[in-house]
Scaffold this motif. Structure first.
Motif, PDB file in Angstrom:
ATOM      1  N   GLY A 129      29.742   8.696  -4.142  1.00 43.71           N
ATOM      2  CA  GLY A 129      29.519   7.323  -3.704  1.00 43.71           C
ATOM      3  C   GLY A 129      28.108   7.072  -3.213  1.00 43.71           C
ATOM      4  N   LEU A 130      27.858   5.835  -2.831  1.00 45.79           N
ATOM      5  CA  LEU A 130      26.527   5.412  -2.412  1.00 45.79           C
ATOM      6  C   LEU A 130      26.196   5.909  -1.013  1.00 45.79           C
ATOM      7  N   ASP A 131      24.936   6.250  -0.793  1.00 47.60           N
ATOM      8  CA  ASP A 131      24.447   6.736   0.498  1.00 47.60           C
ATOM      9  C   ASP A 131      24.501   5.603   1.526  1.00 47.60           C
ATOM     10  N   PRO A 132      25.189   5.788   2.655  1.00 42.87           N
ATOM     11  CA  PRO A 132      25.257   4.731   3.668  1.00 42.87           C
ATOM     12  C   PRO A 132      23.885   4.286   4.171  1.00 42.87           C
ATOM     13  N   LEU A 133      22.930   5.204   4.257  1.00 40.76           N
ATOM     14  CA  LEU A 133      21.587   4.824   4.711  1.00 40.76           C
ATOM     15  C   LEU A 133      20.915   3.887   3.716  1.00 40.76           C
ATOM     16  N   LEU A 134      21.123   4.117   2.434  1.00 38.31           N
ATOM     17  CA  LEU A 134      20.574   3.233   1.412  1.00 38.31           C
ATOM     18  C   LEU A 134      21.184   1.853   1.519  1.00 38.31           C
ATOM     19  N   ILE A 135      22.487   1.778   1.757  1.00 42.73           N
ATOM     20  CA  ILE A 135      23.156   0.488   1.912  1.00 42.73           C
ATOM     21  C   ILE A 135      22.599  -0.269   3.110  1.00 42.73           C
ATOM     22  N   ASP A 136      22.353   0.441   4.206  1.00 43.51           N
ATOM     23  CA  ASP A 136      21.775  -0.204   5.388  1.00 43.51           C
ATOM     24  C   ASP A 136      20.394  -0.778   5.080  1.00 43.51           C
ATOM     25  N   GLN A 137      19.607  -0.063   4.294  1.00 44.55           N
ATOM     26  CA  GLN A 137      18.272  -0.542   3.918  1.00 44.55           C
ATOM     27  C   GLN A 137      18.369  -1.796   3.045  1.00 44.55           C
ATOM     28  N   VAL A 138      19.330  -1.816   2.152  1.00 47.28           N
ATOM     29  CA  VAL A 138      19.526  -2.986   1.287  1.00 47.28           C
ATOM     30  C   VAL A 138      19.895  -4.206   2.133  1.00 47.28           C
ATOM     31  N   ARG A 139      20.812  -4.037   3.065  1.00 47.64           N
ATOM     32  CA  ARG A 139      21.206  -5.164   3.912  1.00 47.64           C
ATOM     33  C   ARG A 139      20.043  -5.640   4.776  1.00 47.64           C
ATOM     34  N   ALA A 140      19.237  -4.716   5.256  1.00 47.10           N
ATOM     35  CA  ALA A 140      18.084  -5.106   6.061  1.00 47.10           C
ATOM     36  C   ALA A 140      17.107  -5.932   5.237  1.00 47.10           C
ATOM     37  N   ALA A 141      16.914  -5.565   3.974  1.00 47.21           N
ATOM     38  CA  ALA A 141      16.012  -6.321   3.107  1.00 47.21           C
ATOM     39  C   ALA A 141      16.567  -7.717   2.833  1.00 47.21           C
ATOM     40  N   MET A 142      17.869  -7.821   2.654  1.00 45.42           N
ATOM     41  CA  MET A 142      18.477  -9.142   2.428  1.00 45.42           C
ATOM     42  C   MET A 142      18.347 -10.016   3.664  1.00 45.42           C
ATOM     43  N   ARG A 143      18.538  -9.444   4.828  1.00 44.82           N
ATOM     44  CA  ARG A 143      18.432 -10.209   6.074  1.00 44.82           C
ATOM     45  C   ARG A 143      17.006 -10.647   6.344  1.00 44.82           C
ATOM     46  N   LYS A 181      26.061 -15.479   6.452  1.00 42.55           N
ATOM     47  CA  LYS A 181      27.217 -14.811   7.050  1.00 42.55           C
ATOM     48  C   LYS A 181      28.150 -14.280   5.965  1.00 42.55           C
ATOM     49  N   ALA A 182      28.470 -15.127   4.983  1.00 42.69           N
ATOM     50  CA  ALA A 182      29.324 -14.693   3.882  1.00 42.69           C
ATOM     51  C   ALA A 182      28.648 -13.596   3.071  1.00 42.69           C
ATOM     52  N   LEU A 183      27.361 -13.743   2.847  1.00 39.54           N
ATOM     53  CA  LEU A 183      26.591 -12.790   2.057  1.00 39.54           C
ATOM     54  C   LEU A 183      26.697 -11.377   2.628  1.00 39.54           C
ATOM     55  N   ILE A 184      26.391 -11.239   3.914  1.00 41.82           N
ATOM     56  CA  ILE A 184      26.367  -9.928   4.546  1.00 41.82           C
ATOM     57  C   ILE A 184      27.780  -9.392   4.733  1.00 41.82           C
ATOM     58  N   ASP A 185      28.694 -10.240   5.191  1.00 45.89           N
ATOM     59  CA  ASP A 185      30.062  -9.769   5.424  1.00 45.89           C
ATOM     60  C   ASP A 185      30.758  -9.365   4.128  1.00 45.89           C
ATOM     61  N   CYS A 186      30.542 -10.116   3.056  1.00 48.11           N
ATOM     62  CA  CYS A 186      31.147  -9.760   1.770  1.00 48.11           C
ATOM     63  C   CYS A 186      30.533  -8.478   1.215  1.00 48.11           C
ATOM     64  N   ASN A 187      29.242  -8.302   1.405  1.00 45.62           N
ATOM     65  CA  ASN A 187      28.612  -7.055   0.985  1.00 45.62           C
ATOM     66  C   ASN A 187      29.210  -5.871   1.726  1.00 45.62           C
ATOM     67  N   ARG A 188      29.363  -6.029   3.024  1.00 47.30           N
ATOM     68  CA  ARG A 188      29.951  -4.947   3.822  1.00 47.30           C
ATOM     69  C   ARG A 188      31.380  -4.651   3.374  1.00 47.30           C
ATOM     70  N   ALA A 189      32.160  -5.716   3.143  1.00 49.61           N
ATOM     71  CA  ALA A 189      33.552  -5.516   2.725  1.00 49.61           C
ATOM     72  C   ALA A 189      33.638  -4.800   1.387  1.00 49.61           C
ATOM     73  N   SER A 190      32.818  -5.219   0.425  1.00 54.39           N
ATOM     74  CA  SER A 190      32.911  -4.642  -0.915  1.00 54.39           C
ATOM     75  C   SER A 190      32.425  -3.201  -0.950  1.00 54.39           C
ATOM     76  N   VAL A 191      31.448  -2.871  -0.110  1.00 53.04           N
ATOM     77  CA  VAL A 191      30.916  -1.510  -0.099  1.00 53.04           C
ATOM     78  C   VAL A 191      31.843  -0.558   0.647  1.00 53.04           C
ATOM     79  N   GLU A 192      32.463  -1.020   1.716  1.00 52.37           N
ATOM     80  CA  GLU A 192      33.224  -0.129   2.592  1.00 52.37           C
ATOM     81  C   GLU A 192      34.704  -0.026   2.237  1.00 52.37           C
ATOM     82  N   ALA A 193      35.235  -0.930   1.425  1.00 47.80           N
ATOM     83  CA  ALA A 193      36.672  -0.925   1.118  1.00 47.80           C
ATOM     84  C   ALA A 193      37.046   0.232   0.193  1.00 47.80           C
ATOM     85  N   ASP A 194      38.291   0.655   0.300  1.00 49.53           N
ATOM     86  CA  ASP A 194      38.853   1.703  -0.551  1.00 49.53           C
ATOM     87  C   ASP A 194      40.088   1.115  -1.242  1.00 49.53           C
TER      88      ASP A 194
END
Length: 307
Positions: A174-188, A225-238
């Motif tokens: 799966g994707l590296d959590p640190l990379l995901i955090d960097q992506v969200r920071a860039a979007m914000r 709000k939807a952008l970040i929360d939906c990204n988090r949901a889609s990345v973290e869900a199983d």
């Protein structure tokens, strides 16, 4: 182009570990005995949010769910093609997207699945073909495991992000959590710039600048709000357990040049987990194959909806 068909495959051994759940996942509420009619172009969700929908044509219904940050408008070309073939096409904007209301909450998959249930119930749709792109594959999977398949005849996962994106002990690829955090920071920090920087692999070289701008315009209609929360949901869900419980015939369409949802991590594993599924691989197709390969997508959807 090359097709790779996988019929009723067995699930990979490493995907068998652990139950699937989102944090705080709860049982579905009982469906209304008498669905309320949808008021005009809007459907009212159970928490009062209003979901804008498009409803074209008549005949057997096909219900489209949009990808992350996109609106129901993304399906305009497929909807036109399917309406011409005598099918009824419905698409709606996810909460916080497009013309739907932005309640600032409800961007986890249980609520999004309940929103889908509200659309199906209020329009009283039956024998439906569900079609979802990217993160909305999770909405389809969660709806079917949470509400059952009573209204659903078949499902299509187009470039899904299921079954699980984030790296974990039982999902080492799966994707590296640190990379995901960097992506969200860039979007914000600068979301429009992030869209421009990440647009090239979503399309193919001959996708017109105007078409790219059309897609970007839709993505800019999503609230932060939807952008970040939906990204988090889609990345973290199983969704591994949800997918195993799907009982309707399912078609998975995926490109082998998908940089957003790599085929081996997502589409191939999604098809392997669903008991009655078929995987079709589009050679050279990126994540935006609903644009870059739109005629072929339409043909495959028509054939499957009539199967």
């Amino acid at each position: 182009m090359v097709e790779q068909n996988i019929d009723t495959p067995a699930a990979p051994a490493k995907a068998e570990v652990g139950p699937a759940s989102d944090p705080g996942r709860r049982p579905a509420q009982g469906a209304r005995s008498k669905p309320r009619p949808a008021p005009g172009p809007f459907v009212e969700a159970r928490d009062g949010a209003h979901l804008f929908r498009r409803d074209w044509g008549a005949g057997q219904p096909v219900l489209f769910l949009s990808g992350w940050a996109l609106t129901g408008e993304m399906w305009a070309y497929q909807m036109l093609d399917l309406v011409d073939q005598g099918l009824r096409c419905v698409a709606y904007d996810r909460r916080g997207h497009g013309r739907s209301s932005d309640p600032g909450r409800g961007y986890e998959y249980d609520t999004l699945a309940d929103d889908l249930a509200a659309v199906l119930e209020q329009l009283d749709l039956r024998e439906v073909t569900l079609v979802g792109h990217s993160m909305s594959g999770g909405e389809i999977a969660r709806y079917l495991s949470r509400h059952g398949a009573g209204r659903i005849a078949r499902a299509v996962f187009l470039a899904p992000t299921t079954p699980m994106l984030l790296r974990a002990a039982d999902n080492p690829d799966g994707l590296d959590p640190l990379l995901i955090d960097q992506v969200r920071a860039a979007m914000r920090a600068d979301y429009p710039r992030w869209l421009d920087d990440n647009a090239p692999p979503f399309f193919v070289a001959d996708t017109s600048p105007a078409m790219r701008e059309w897609v970007k315009h839709q993505m800019l209609q999503c609230s932060m709000k939807a952008l970040i929360d939906c990204n988090r949901a889609s990345v973290e869900a199983d969704f591994r357990d949800d997918l195993r419980r799907i009982t309707v015939p399912t078609l998975v369409l995926h490109g082998d040049r998908d940089a957003s949802a790599p085929l081996a991590l997502t589409g191939a594993r999604t098809a392997a987990l669903i008991p009655d599924s078929r995987l079709v691989v589009y050679e050279g197709a990126p994540h935006g194959l609903f644009i870059t390969h739109r005629e072929r997508v339409s043909r495959d959807l028509v054939a499957f909806a009539r199967s």
